[in-house]
Enzyme design. Structure first.
Site, PDB file in Angstrom:
ATOM      1  N   GLY A  71     -26.319  37.587   1.425  1.00 25.48           N
ATOM      2  CA  GLY A  71     -28.391  36.693   0.802  1.00 25.48           C
ATOM      3  C   GLY A  71     -28.772  37.365  -0.172  1.00 25.48           C
ATOM      4  N   THR A  72     -28.696  38.450   0.695  1.00 22.92           N
ATOM      5  CA  THR A  72     -29.304  39.767   0.313  1.00 22.92           C
ATOM      6  C   THR A  72     -28.935  40.215  -1.379  1.00 22.92           C
ATOM      7  OG1 THR A  72     -30.107  41.336   1.887  1.00 22.92           O
ATOM      8  CG2 THR A  72     -30.650  42.202  -0.194  1.00 22.92           C
ATOM      9  N   ASN A 152     -37.510  31.502   6.504  1.00 25.62           N
ATOM     10  CA  ASN A 152     -37.181  32.013   7.758  1.00 25.62           C
ATOM     11  C   ASN A 152     -38.509  31.921   8.712  1.00 25.62           C
ATOM     12  OD1 ASN A 152     -37.842  33.418   5.178  1.00 25.62           O
ATOM     13  ND2 ASN A 152     -37.733  35.156   7.055  1.00 25.62           N
ATOM     14  N   GLN A 180     -31.219  30.386   5.300  1.00 27.33           N
ATOM     15  CA  GLN A 180     -31.713  29.641   5.722  1.00 27.33           C
ATOM     16  C   GLN A 180     -31.191  27.528   6.523  1.00 27.33           C
ATOM     17  OE1 GLN A 180     -32.130  30.549   8.472  1.00 27.33           O
ATOM     18  NE2 GLN A 180     -33.419  33.159   8.430  1.00 27.33           N
ATOM     19  N   ALA A 201     -23.644  33.620   5.573  1.00 18.42           N
ATOM     20  CA  ALA A 201     -22.315  33.029   6.828  1.00 18.42           C
ATOM     21  C   ALA A 201     -23.216  33.677   7.914  1.00 18.42           C
ATOM     22  CB  ALA A 201     -20.899  33.869   6.260  1.00 18.42           C
ATOM     23  N   THR A 238     -13.241  44.781  -4.669  1.00 17.83           N
ATOM     24  CA  THR A 238     -12.191  43.750  -4.019  1.00 17.83           C
ATOM     25  C   THR A 238     -12.919  43.163  -3.230  1.00 17.83           C
ATOM     26  OG1 THR A 238     -11.001  45.629  -3.795  1.00 17.83           O
ATOM     27  CG2 THR A 238      -9.851  44.486  -2.999  1.00 17.83           C
ATOM     28  N   CYS A 326     -45.010  46.659  10.859  1.00 17.25           N
ATOM     29  CA  CYS A 326     -45.867  47.586  11.993  1.00 17.25           C
ATOM     30  C   CYS A 326     -46.101  48.810  11.236  1.00 17.25           C
ATOM     31  CB  CYS A 326     -45.080  48.082  13.186  1.00 17.25           C
ATOM     32  SG  CYS A 326     -46.498  49.156  14.749  1.00 17.25           S
TER      33      CYS A 326
END
Ligand code: PLP
Length: 388
Positions: A71-72, A152, A180, A201, A238, A326
């Site tokens: 996704g990134t 998300n 999501q 996935a 690849t 945090c």
């Protein structure tokens, strides 16, 4: 101690059937899909079959689907790859204010380092963007609009169709992050009217490290990587054949189970929300109760920090998540809660429980049983909580 996993929006276990089908492409049919010999051809067939299957699932042509590492990467190609093409003519992009960091940060990079103008599309209290806000922000300088399909942290499902139509009418590209929503609700690129769509996935019982980007035919894109002609030079490297096969199988299983999973997760989530609500005071539900991915339950326990709840539950064997980051001892509420206009005292106490196929009523009962004393104890220590 029983381990209870309520963090399925972060990742899911790989379905054993998916793992099994993948193992063949690690061990037996291990060929490089770009090799011309027999080993390569077998791998290539598996790769192209996976592509066809996924394309059919989202209603695009196989040639419009590009495999990525997840996704990134898909989000980064969509944001950076398209805007590079427009550098000379356009200098403005619009992203949703509750986007995943994978969209947020490349957009911020363009803004900070490349002089792009960046606007964030606001959301209401439930996390929805509006058509009128987009109309107001969009201009002939806009190169791209990127708004996620389902959030998300809250599961809120955007009206992508309406937003994409606006972008379309201004001849502006529209990308949606569907990580999501894919496999959980219907995702059809033609129905949504998007130019690009990211998926992966590992949120749907497939492997980590594989994803895809739909790029509508005709959309120009500059690659982020160079070094080969794989994926029509748009994403050299690849091919991850086992991953692609795993993604296709995971999606196939998800589509077969979609209705059944949706119903079960809606019932479990409703049960959980009502039970928490009746057992604990001052709990706020974050997001849209109706228009959301039902497995996502985001609750704010007013007056305490989400991080403390998270750590206490972890000691009881319960895994969930807080959207907050945090930093040096103080907790910053997540940008999603802030964008939704949640007051700080609520936003800081946000916890995401994300249910999945293995979740049971018994597990949820156990979670509530542990939550009651945890919240009571943390509130008794809280300097800001005042019993209403
Ligand atoms: C998990 C997630 C991503 C990142 O996907 P990876 O495959 O982990 O890189 C992007 N967008 C959303 C909405 C996500 O939930």
């Amino acid at each position: 101690m029983e381990q209870i996993y309520l963090d399925h929006n972060a990742t899911t276990p790989v379905d054993p059937e998916v793992a099994e089908i993948m193992s063949r492409y690690f061990v037996k049919d291990f060929g490089n899909a770009s090799s011309v010999h027999n080993f390569g051809r077998d791998a290539k067939v598996a790769l192209e079959n996976a592509r066809e299957q996924i394309a059919e699932f989202i209603n695009c042509e196989p040639a419009e689907l590009y495999f990525t590492s997840g996704g990134t990467e898909s989000d980064n190609i969509a944001v950076l790859g398209t805007t590079y093409q427009y550098k000379r003519r356009k200098n403005h992009l619009i992203v949703g204010s509750t986007e995943h960091h994978a969209v947020f940060e490349p957009a911020e990079f363009l803004h900070q380092k490349e002089n792009w103008e960046l606007d964030f599309l606001p959301v209401d209290r439930d996390g929805f963007c509006t058509a009128s806000d987009l109309e107001e922000l969009i201009s002939d300088k806009t190169a791209l609009v990127s708004v996620m399909h389902a959030n998300n942290e809250t599961g809120t499902i955007q009206d992508i169709k309406t937003l994409a139509q606006i972008a379309n009418s201004h001849k502006v590209l529209f990308h949606t992050d569907a990580v999501q929503s894919i496999g959980k609700i219907r995702v059809d690129v033609k129905e949504l009217g998007v130019d690009m769509l990211s998926l992966n996935a590992h949120k749907i019982y497939g492997p980590k490290g594989i994803g895809a980007l739909f790029i509508r035919q005709g959309v120009k894109i500059a690659p982020l990587f160079y070094g080969g002609s794989h994926e029509k030079k748009r994403r050299p490297g690849t091919e991850n054949v086992a991953g692609a096969v795993g993604l296709a199988r995971a999606l196939e299983i998800a589509s077969q189970r979609m209705e059944q999973d949706h119903k079960k997760l809606s019932e479990l989530a409703d049960y959980f929300i009502d039970k928490v609500d009746s057992a604990i005071a001052d709990v706020a539900f974050n997001g849209s109760r109706e228009k959301r991915i039902p497995q996502t339950v985001n609750l704010s326990f007013v007056g305490i920090e989400g991080e403390s709840i998270l750590l206490s539950l972890d000691l009881e064997g319960i895994a969930c998540s807080s959207g907050s980051a945090c930093t040096s001892g103080s907790t910053e509420p997540s940008h999603v809660m802030t964008a939704m206009g949640k007051p700080k005292i609520e936003a800081q106490g946000a916890i995401r429980f994300s249910l999945g196929r293995s979740t049971t009523v018994k597990q949820l009962d156990y979670v509530v049983e542990k939550l009651i004393p945890t919240i009571e104890r943390l509130r008794s220590l809280s300097p800001v909580y005042e019993k209403g």
